[in-house]
Design a protein around this motif. Structure first.
Motif, short mmCIF file in Angstrom:
data_model
loop_
_atom_site.label_atom_id
_atom_site.label_comp_id
_atom_site.label_asym_id
_atom_site.label_seq_id
_atom_site.Cartn_x
_atom_site.Cartn_y
_atom_site.Cartn_z
N MET A 1 0.71 -1.30 0.19
CA MET A 1 -0.22 -0.02 -0.14
C MET A 1 0.84 1.20 0.04
O MET A 1 0.63 2.12 -0.67
CB MET A 1 -0.91 0.03 1.03
CG MET A 1 -2.14 -0.79 1.09
SD MET A 1 -3.41 -0.47 -0.11
CE MET A 1 -4.25 0.75 0.60
N MET B 1 -5.71 4.62 4.82
CA MET B 1 -6.31 3.77 3.64
C MET B 1 -5.95 2.01 3.92
O MET B 1 -6.55 1.33 3.36
CB MET B 1 -5.90 3.94 2.35
CG MET B 1 -6.46 5.37 1.71
SD MET B 1 -8.44 5.46 1.61
CE MET B 1 -8.32 4.09 0.50
N THR B 2 -4.69 1.73 4.16
CA THR B 2 -4.19 0.44 4.62
C THR B 2 -5.14 -0.17 5.57
O THR B 2 -5.51 -1.37 4.99
CB THR B 2 -2.77 0.44 4.87
OG1 THR B 2 -1.74 0.85 4.06
CG2 THR B 2 -2.25 -0.85 5.36
N GLY C 1 -8.17 0.44 6.28
CA GLY C 1 -9.41 0.47 5.85
C GLY C 1 -9.49 -0.75 4.61
O GLY C 1 -10.49 -1.49 4.60
N VAL C 2 -8.78 -0.54 3.71
CA VAL C 2 -8.68 -1.41 2.63
C VAL C 2 -8.60 -2.95 3.04
O VAL C 2 -9.15 -3.95 2.94
CB VAL C 2 -8.00 -1.28 1.44
CG1 VAL C 2 -7.51 -2.34 0.37
CG2 VAL C 2 -8.14 0.02 0.93
N TYR C 3 -7.44 -3.04 3.93
CA TYR C 3 -6.99 -4.83 4.43
C TYR C 3 -8.33 -5.11 5.30
O TYR C 3 -8.92 -6.27 5.06
CB TYR C 3 -5.91 -4.59 5.38
CG TYR C 3 -5.39 -5.84 5.85
CD1 TYR C 3 -4.72 -6.53 4.98
CD2 TYR C 3 -5.95 -6.27 7.17
CE1 TYR C 3 -4.59 -7.94 5.51
CE2 TYR C 3 -5.42 -7.53 7.52
CZ TYR C 3 -4.77 -8.46 6.90
OH TYR C 3 -4.43 -9.65 7.14
N ILE D 1 -11.58 -4.29 4.87
CA ILE D 1 -12.58 -4.86 4.03
C ILE D 1 -12.39 -5.89 3.37
O ILE D 1 -13.15 -6.90 3.38
CB ILE D 1 -12.86 -3.56 3.04
CG1 ILE D 1 -13.49 -2.56 3.71
CG2 ILE D 1 -13.69 -4.09 1.96
CD1 ILE D 1 -13.30 -1.10 2.99
N TRP D 2 -11.28 -6.09 2.94
CA TRP D 2 -10.78 -7.39 2.26
C TRP D 2 -10.91 -8.52 3.31
O TRP D 2 -11.42 -9.54 2.99
CB TRP D 2 -9.26 -7.25 1.57
CG TRP D 2 -9.33 -6.47 0.30
CD1 TRP D 2 -10.21 -6.21 -0.41
CD2 TRP D 2 -8.42 -6.44 -0.28
NE1 TRP D 2 -9.92 -5.41 -1.52
CE2 TRP D 2 -8.56 -5.88 -1.76
CE3 TRP D 2 -6.83 -6.77 -0.45
CZ2 TRP D 2 -7.66 -5.45 -2.84
CZ3 TRP D 2 -5.91 -6.41 -1.21
CH2 TRP D 2 -6.35 -5.37 -2.60
N HIS E 1 -14.70 -3.65 -4.88
CA HIS E 1 -13.91 -2.44 -5.49
C HIS E 1 -14.62 -1.10 -5.66
O HIS E 1 -14.00 -0.11 -5.43
CB HIS E 1 -13.08 -3.12 -6.49
CG HIS E 1 -11.82 -3.68 -5.90
ND1 HIS E 1 -10.56 -3.51 -5.73
CD2 HIS E 1 -12.06 -4.98 -5.54
CE1 HIS E 1 -9.82 -4.06 -5.38
NE2 HIS E 1 -10.55 -5.42 -5.26
N ILE F 1 -14.90 0.34 -2.12
CA ILE F 1 -13.67 0.92 -1.57
C ILE F 1 -13.51 2.36 -2.35
O ILE F 1 -12.95 3.24 -1.82
CB ILE F 1 -12.54 -0.11 -1.96
CG1 ILE F 1 -12.51 -1.30 -0.98
CG2 ILE F 1 -11.33 0.68 -1.64
CD1 ILE F 1 -11.64 -2.52 -1.03
N LYS F 2 -13.65 2.38 -3.74
CA LYS F 2 -13.36 3.41 -4.55
C LYS F 2 -14.47 4.53 -3.80
O LYS F 2 -13.83 5.76 -3.67
CB LYS F 2 -13.68 3.29 -5.79
CG LYS F 2 -13.32 4.49 -6.75
CD LYS F 2 -13.56 4.14 -8.23
CE LYS F 2 -13.29 5.42 -9.25
NZ LYS F 2 -13.26 5.08 -10.65
N GLN G 1 -12.95 5.91 -0.66
CA GLN G 1 -11.94 6.76 -0.74
C GLN G 1 -12.20 8.03 -1.39
O GLN G 1 -11.68 9.20 -0.94
CB GLN G 1 -10.93 6.04 -1.59
CG GLN G 1 -9.82 6.73 -1.95
CD GLN G 1 -8.88 6.24 -2.84
OE1 GLN G 1 -8.88 4.95 -3.29
NE2 GLN G 1 -7.40 6.56 -3.23
#
Length: 180
Positions: free
Chosen positions: A120, A142-143, A145-147, A149-150, A166, A169-170, A173
């Protein structure tokens, strides 16, 4: 030259045997319970073979996961077509879901998360419009949050499509950037 190729083949075999043995042991034990003596015995290699290749048992996991996670991010960073990205990501996540569950049971998720975090940071490294200090905090934000969620998506059975995930996520963001 032939001796070098032979030595490289032996080294690769040792790495393969150690990786396979580690994952077999992780099915029944946590990472901290696995001793190098047990690992090398299971792999059928010497302690010297282990130390020629690795400094720690975690290094085996890093070597296993690093290229796969890097490739996943390379598809995004180097702007592959959306269909290629989604196909590669789906193939990655199809296999990765079981490995993530194993990482939780065997207490080595921190290795995966660290590799994810480094990638990231690589992704956001060249973002314009932010000071280095702000970029550091944005990357951390962001790291996580994205991690998260995944991770949640993988552990709850991937009910939404990867494309839907995705898109979410977009949206998150963009909303966050706008709010700032």
């Amino acid at each position: 030259m032939a001796a070098t190729k032979h030595a490289q083949a032996i080294q690769q075999d040792s790495q393969t045997y150690l990786t396979e043995a580690l994952f077999q042991l992780l099915e029944k034990k946590t990472l901290s319970e696995i001793k190098i003596t047990e690992l090398v015995a299971r792999a059928g290699v010497s302690r010297m073979a282990f130390y020629r290749n690795y400094d720690s048992v975690e290094d085996i996991l890093r070597q296993h996961f690093a290229p796969r996670i890097q490739r996943l991010f390379d598809n995004v960073i180097f702007e592959q077509p959306a269909t290629v990205k989604l196909e590669d990501m789906q193939a990655f996540f199809d296999r990765f879901a079981d490995e993530l569950r194993l990482s939780l049971r065997a207490h080595f998720e921190y290795v995966i998360r660290d590799l994810f975090t480094k990638n990231m940071a690589r992704y956001y490294a060249n973002w314009a419009g932010m000071t280095p200090e702000h970029l550091k905090y944005w990357t951390v934000f962001m790291t996580n949050g994205v991690y998260g969620i995944w991770r949640e998506w993988l552990l709850t059975g991937q009910k939404e499509s990867l494309a839907e995930l995705h898109t979410l996520i977009k949206k998150l963001q963009i909303s966050t950037e706008s709010a700032l």
